[in-house]
Design a protein around this motif. Structure first.
Motif, PDB file in Angstrom:
ATOM      1  N   ALA A 179      47.209  34.312  34.934  1.00  0.00           N
ATOM      2  CA  ALA A 179      46.085  33.489  35.405  1.00  0.00           C
ATOM      3  C   ALA A 179      45.453  34.088  36.645  1.00  0.00           C
ATOM      4  N   GLY A 180      45.306  35.424  36.659  1.00  0.00           N
ATOM      5  CA  GLY A 180      44.532  36.080  37.715  1.00  0.00           C
ATOM      6  C   GLY A 180      43.056  35.959  37.366  1.00  0.00           C
ATOM      7  N   VAL A 181      42.217  36.605  38.156  1.00  0.00           N
ATOM      8  CA  VAL A 181      40.776  36.479  37.937  1.00  0.00           C
ATOM      9  C   VAL A 181      40.390  37.009  36.543  1.00  0.00           C
ATOM     10  N   THR A 184      47.407  40.398  30.699  1.00  0.00           N
ATOM     11  CA  THR A 184      46.937  40.913  32.004  1.00  0.00           C
ATOM     12  C   THR A 184      48.098  41.209  32.965  1.00  0.00           C
ATOM     13  N   GLY A 185      49.334  41.189  32.441  1.00  0.00           N
ATOM     14  CA  GLY A 185      50.507  41.479  33.283  1.00  0.00           C
ATOM     15  C   GLY A 185      50.776  42.985  33.332  1.00  0.00           C
ATOM     16  N   PRO A 186      51.898  43.389  33.941  1.00  0.00           N
ATOM     17  CA  PRO A 186      52.199  44.832  34.059  1.00  0.00           C
ATOM     18  C   PRO A 186      52.403  45.501  32.695  1.00  0.00           C
ATOM     19  N   ARG A 227      53.573  48.990  47.023  1.00  0.00           N
ATOM     20  CA  ARG A 227      53.677  47.535  47.174  1.00  0.00           C
ATOM     21  C   ARG A 227      53.224  47.089  48.560  1.00  0.00           C
ATOM     22  N   ILE A 228      52.923  45.811  48.636  1.00  0.00           N
ATOM     23  CA  ILE A 228      52.509  45.224  49.921  1.00  0.00           C
ATOM     24  C   ILE A 228      53.314  43.959  50.167  1.00  0.00           C
ATOM     25  N   TRP A 229      53.754  43.771  51.394  1.00  0.00           N
ATOM     26  CA  TRP A 229      54.307  42.460  51.755  1.00  0.00           C
ATOM     27  C   TRP A 229      53.697  41.998  53.065  1.00  0.00           C
ATOM     28  N   ILE A 278      44.250  44.105  29.390  1.00  0.00           N
ATOM     29  CA  ILE A 278      43.077  44.013  30.257  1.00  0.00           C
ATOM     30  C   ILE A 278      43.474  43.586  31.678  1.00  0.00           C
ATOM     31  N   GLY A 279      42.756  44.109  32.669  1.00  0.00           N
ATOM     32  CA  GLY A 279      43.039  43.739  34.068  1.00  0.00           C
ATOM     33  C   GLY A 279      43.740  44.868  34.802  1.00  0.00           C
ATOM     34  N   ARG A 280      43.939  44.651  36.087  1.00  0.00           N
ATOM     35  CA  ARG A 280      44.415  45.754  36.927  1.00  0.00           C
ATOM     36  C   ARG A 280      45.850  46.170  36.615  1.00  0.00           C
ATOM     37  N   LYS A 300      44.738  50.084  36.564  1.00  0.00           N
ATOM     38  CA  LYS A 300      43.547  50.615  37.238  1.00  0.00           C
ATOM     39  C   LYS A 300      43.266  49.737  38.444  1.00  0.00           C
ATOM     40  N   TYR A 301      42.675  50.305  39.489  1.00  0.00           N
ATOM     41  CA  TYR A 301      42.265  49.450  40.587  1.00  0.00           C
ATOM     42  C   TYR A 301      40.924  48.815  40.258  1.00  0.00           C
ATOM     43  N   TYR A 302      40.885  47.491  40.217  1.00  0.00           N
ATOM     44  CA  TYR A 302      39.630  46.776  40.038  1.00  0.00           C
ATOM     45  C   TYR A 302      39.382  45.903  41.256  1.00  0.00           C
ATOM     46  N   ASP A 303      38.157  45.915  41.779  1.00  0.00           N
ATOM     47  CA  ASP A 303      37.760  44.872  42.719  1.00  0.00           C
ATOM     48  C   ASP A 303      37.535  43.593  41.917  1.00  0.00           C
ATOM     49  N   ILE A 304      37.405  42.470  42.612  1.00  0.00           N
ATOM     50  CA  ILE A 304      37.269  41.191  41.910  1.00  0.00           C
ATOM     51  C   ILE A 304      36.058  41.218  40.971  1.00  0.00           C
ATOM     52  N   ASP A 305      34.941  41.709  41.475  1.00  0.00           N
ATOM     53  CA  ASP A 305      33.726  41.708  40.635  1.00  0.00           C
ATOM     54  C   ASP A 305      33.889  42.613  39.414  1.00  0.00           C
ATOM     55  N   GLN A 306      34.621  43.722  39.589  1.00  0.00           N
ATOM     56  CA  GLN A 306      34.827  44.626  38.453  1.00  0.00           C
ATOM     57  C   GLN A 306      35.761  43.993  37.414  1.00  0.00           C
ATOM     58  N   ALA A 307      36.757  43.243  37.915  1.00  0.00           N
ATOM     59  CA  ALA A 307      37.673  42.554  36.994  1.00  0.00           C
ATOM     60  C   ALA A 307      36.905  41.498  36.197  1.00  0.00           C
ATOM     61  N   ILE A 308      36.011  40.781  36.881  1.00  0.00           N
ATOM     62  CA  ILE A 308      35.203  39.761  36.196  1.00  0.00           C
ATOM     63  C   ILE A 308      34.284  40.431  35.167  1.00  0.00           C
TER      64      ILE A 308
HETATM   65  C1  FAD Z   1      45.925  43.834  49.153  1.00  0.00           C
HETATM   66  C2  FAD Z   1      44.750  43.713  48.233  1.00  0.00           C
HETATM   67  C3  FAD Z   1      43.521  43.323  48.760  1.00  0.00           C
HETATM   68  C4  FAD Z   1      42.417  43.214  47.921  1.00  0.00           C
HETATM   69  N1  FAD Z   1      41.227  42.854  48.459  1.00  0.00           N
HETATM   70  C5  FAD Z   1      40.141  42.750  47.680  1.00  0.00           C
HETATM   71  C6  FAD Z   1      38.874  42.401  48.233  1.00  0.00           C
HETATM   72  O1  FAD Z   1      38.724  42.176  49.440  1.00  0.00           O
HETATM   73  N2  FAD Z   1      37.817  42.283  47.388  1.00  0.00           N
HETATM   74  C7  FAD Z   1      37.913  42.545  46.045  1.00  0.00           C
HETATM   75  O2  FAD Z   1      36.907  42.462  45.329  1.00  0.00           O
HETATM   76  N3  FAD Z   1      39.112  42.881  45.491  1.00  0.00           N
HETATM   77  C8  FAD Z   1      40.216  42.986  46.261  1.00  0.00           C
HETATM   78  N4  FAD Z   1      41.438  43.310  45.702  1.00  0.00           N
HETATM   79  C9  FAD Z   1      41.539  43.463  44.234  1.00  0.00           C
HETATM   80  C10 FAD Z   1      41.832  42.113  43.536  1.00  0.00           C
HETATM   81  O3  FAD Z   1      43.050  41.610  44.004  1.00  0.00           O
HETATM   82  C11 FAD Z   1      41.878  42.343  42.015  1.00  0.00           C
HETATM   83  O4  FAD Z   1      40.595  42.700  41.574  1.00  0.00           O
HETATM   84  C12 FAD Z   1      42.282  41.126  41.207  1.00  0.00           C
HETATM   85  O5  FAD Z   1      43.434  40.528  41.702  1.00  0.00           O
HETATM   86  C13 FAD Z   1      42.513  41.551  39.753  1.00  0.00           C
HETATM   87  O6  FAD Z   1      42.886  40.430  39.009  1.00  0.00           O
HETATM   88  P1  FAD Z   1      43.805  40.531  37.724  1.00  0.00           P
HETATM   89  O7  FAD Z   1      43.707  39.215  37.056  1.00  0.00           O
HETATM   90  O8  FAD Z   1      43.439  41.730  36.916  1.00  0.00           O
HETATM   91  O9  FAD Z   1      45.268  40.797  38.283  1.00  0.00           O
HETATM   92  P2  FAD Z   1      46.259  39.821  39.077  1.00  0.00           P
HETATM   93  O10 FAD Z   1      45.540  39.104  40.139  1.00  0.00           O
HETATM   94  O11 FAD Z   1      47.433  40.649  39.478  1.00  0.00           O
HETATM   95  O12 FAD Z   1      46.716  38.777  37.972  1.00  0.00           O
HETATM   96  C14 FAD Z   1      47.713  39.040  37.007  1.00  0.00           C
HETATM   97  C15 FAD Z   1      48.498  37.766  36.766  1.00  0.00           C
HETATM   98  O13 FAD Z   1      49.443  37.970  35.705  1.00  0.00           O
HETATM   99  C16 FAD Z   1      50.625  37.256  36.036  1.00  0.00           C
HETATM  100  N5  FAD Z   1      51.770  37.805  35.288  1.00  0.00           N
HETATM  101  C17 FAD Z   1      52.357  39.006  35.472  1.00  0.00           C
HETATM  102  N6  FAD Z   1      53.408  39.145  34.631  1.00  0.00           N
HETATM  103  C18 FAD Z   1      53.495  38.017  33.914  1.00  0.00           C
HETATM  104  C19 FAD Z   1      54.390  37.537  32.906  1.00  0.00           C
HETATM  105  N7  FAD Z   1      55.432  38.265  32.499  1.00  0.00           N
HETATM  106  N8  FAD Z   1      54.176  36.318  32.353  1.00  0.00           N
HETATM  107  C20 FAD Z   1      53.138  35.520  32.784  1.00  0.00           C
HETATM  108  N9  FAD Z   1      52.279  35.926  33.766  1.00  0.00           N
HETATM  109  C21 FAD Z   1      52.447  37.146  34.312  1.00  0.00           C
HETATM  110  C22 FAD Z   1      50.743  37.475  37.536  1.00  0.00           C
HETATM  111  O14 FAD Z   1      51.624  36.528  38.124  1.00  0.00           O
HETATM  112  C23 FAD Z   1      49.303  37.331  37.992  1.00  0.00           C
HETATM  113  O15 FAD Z   1      48.982  35.999  38.329  1.00  0.00           O
HETATM  114  C24 FAD Z   1      42.551  43.486  46.525  1.00  0.00           C
HETATM  115  C25 FAD Z   1      43.790  43.876  46.012  1.00  0.00           C
HETATM  116  C26 FAD Z   1      44.872  44.009  46.854  1.00  0.00           C
HETATM  117  C27 FAD Z   1      46.172  44.483  46.280  1.00  0.00           C
END
Ligand code: FAD
Length: 362
Positions: A9-11, A234-236, A252-254, A339-341, A346-354
């Protein structure tokens, strides 16, 4: 009616869900975490302090379709992102520009360097730092050395855990110096933070009767019992294939959060620390939403190989080979979309992921 399962449930997952539901299809989202929004998840604490749990996220785009899309679900504030870095007790704007000269040096020296940069490079142009390091003009070369050593080098080393000689030139090449007075970190046409936060915007996106969501559940625990026509993952990527070809390396980041009894901790939302301390930057989240409270929450951000969440896929040959093996194997599944990062590695910004998700569902 078509039944879709979306893992994550990411973007990316939420945009897919919204678009599929708009086509009158059924959607079941399965999310491992107890929250939605993936790494964009944000919330307000009991004192109304704003917090982004996975580090600073600022929406920015030049894509009109994406901008119109997000505006259907939330208003955005007029926050303009700027970043400063802490060097020898001074705060310098980055990416380095003409204003940074006046923060780093005395007025006389800054005036001179400004004139030279405008003459040699031209106003409103940008140049990669590596090119400046080899510039024919000695003043520019000296300036480039300062920027490289004081602002870029140690920050990159902390971020990637590498020695200077191991830092790829392609990374250095991407660090620009702007011959301009424009302090904006993102030069996009549109930028800001959803007025009530990202999570509220996401909740609105999936507020439809044909979208169901199961939280706090790894999809592998329940997927065998589900019937569906199509699965969007959209997971790993490596986890999907049970690490058959090995693990994909991520930096990784913490984050270490602290709540403070003050209305403002630092001059800017984000301040980078290239040379001092083990953390890379400090973020004060209330500044994103112009919140002025009696308290404030900051995070110190650390990069690591083993602690925290997967932030940036390592772009080396070994990783690329593993990723391509998984992507090839995925071609044998006809009802699967990776699909997804994380799934595409791949590195996607939020707008690119959308955008990616909007293009997937047409
Ligand atoms: C530190 C940091 C800062 C950033 N700052 C910006 C910024 O300022 N502006 C910008 O545009 N972009 C930014 N980004 C990029 C942005 O975070 C991504 O574009 C966005 O999160 C991509 O969304 P996603 O849904 O592809 O991935 P994710 O957000 O990683 O969503 C994937 C989801 O899948 C879930 N998942 C994984 N495995 C499983 C499983 N086994 N079962 C069920 N669910 C699972 C995860 O819990 C997660 O919720 C940043 C990224 C990082 C790392």
């Amino acid at each position: 009616m078509k039944n879709n399962v979306i893992i994550g449930a990411g973007v990316t997952g939420l945009t897919l869900a919204e678009r599929l539901a708009a086509k009158d299809e059924n959607v079941l989202i399965i999310e491992k975490r107890s929250t939605i929004g993936g790494n964009c998840y944000d919330y307000f604490d009991e004192d109304n302090n704003y917090i982004q749990l996975y580090g600073p996220h600022i929406f920015h785009t030049d894509d009109e379709e994406v901008w119109n899309y997000v505006n259907k679900f939330s208003e955005f504030n007029n926050y303009i992102h700027k970043v400063y870095c802490h060097v020898d007790g001074k705060l310098i704007n980055i990416p380095f520009n003409l204003n940074s000269l006046y923060k780093a040096f005395d007025n006389l020296k800054a005036d001179k360097l400004k004139e030279i940069l405008i003459n040699e490079i031209g106003i409103n142009n940008k140049v990669p730092i590596l090119k400046l390091l080899n510039h024919k003009n000695d003043f520019i070369k000296e300036l480039a050395k300062f920027i490289y050593e004081k602002i870029f080098l140690y920050y990159t080393m902390k971020q990637w855990g590498k020695k200077p000689e191991e830092i790829d030139q392609s990374v250095t090449d991407r660090v620009p110096v702007f011959v301009s007075m424009d302090d904006r970190y993102f030069k996009c046409r549109w930028q800001g933070i959803p007025k009530n936060g990202f999570t509220k915007m996401f909740e609105k996106m999936i507020d439809r009767p044909n979208i169901k969501i199961i939280l706090s559940t790894d999809y592998k625990d329940i997927i065998k019992n589900l019937k569906y026509d199509k699965i969007y993952y959209t997971g790993p990527l490596d986890y999907f294939f049970d690490y058959e070809y090995g693990k994909i390396k991520y930096r990784r980041i913490w984050l270490d959060f602290e709540k403070l009894n003050t209305n403002s901790y630092q001059e800017n939302s984000v301040i980078n620390y290239p040379n001092d301390f083990k953390f890379t930057r400090i973020t004060e989240y209330n500044k994103f939403l112009f919140i002025n409270n009696k308290t404030t929450v900051i995070s110190r951000e650390y990069s690591s190989w083993d602690k925290g969440f997967e932030a940036y896929p390592v772009q080396d040959e070994e990783n690329k080979e593993i990723v391509s093996k998984y992507l090839n194997k995925a071609k044998n599944y006809d009802n699967l979309v990776l699909i997804g990062r994380l799934a595409e590695c791949k590195y996607y910004d939020i707008d690119q992921a959308i955008k990616r998700a909007l293009e997937e569902v047409i």
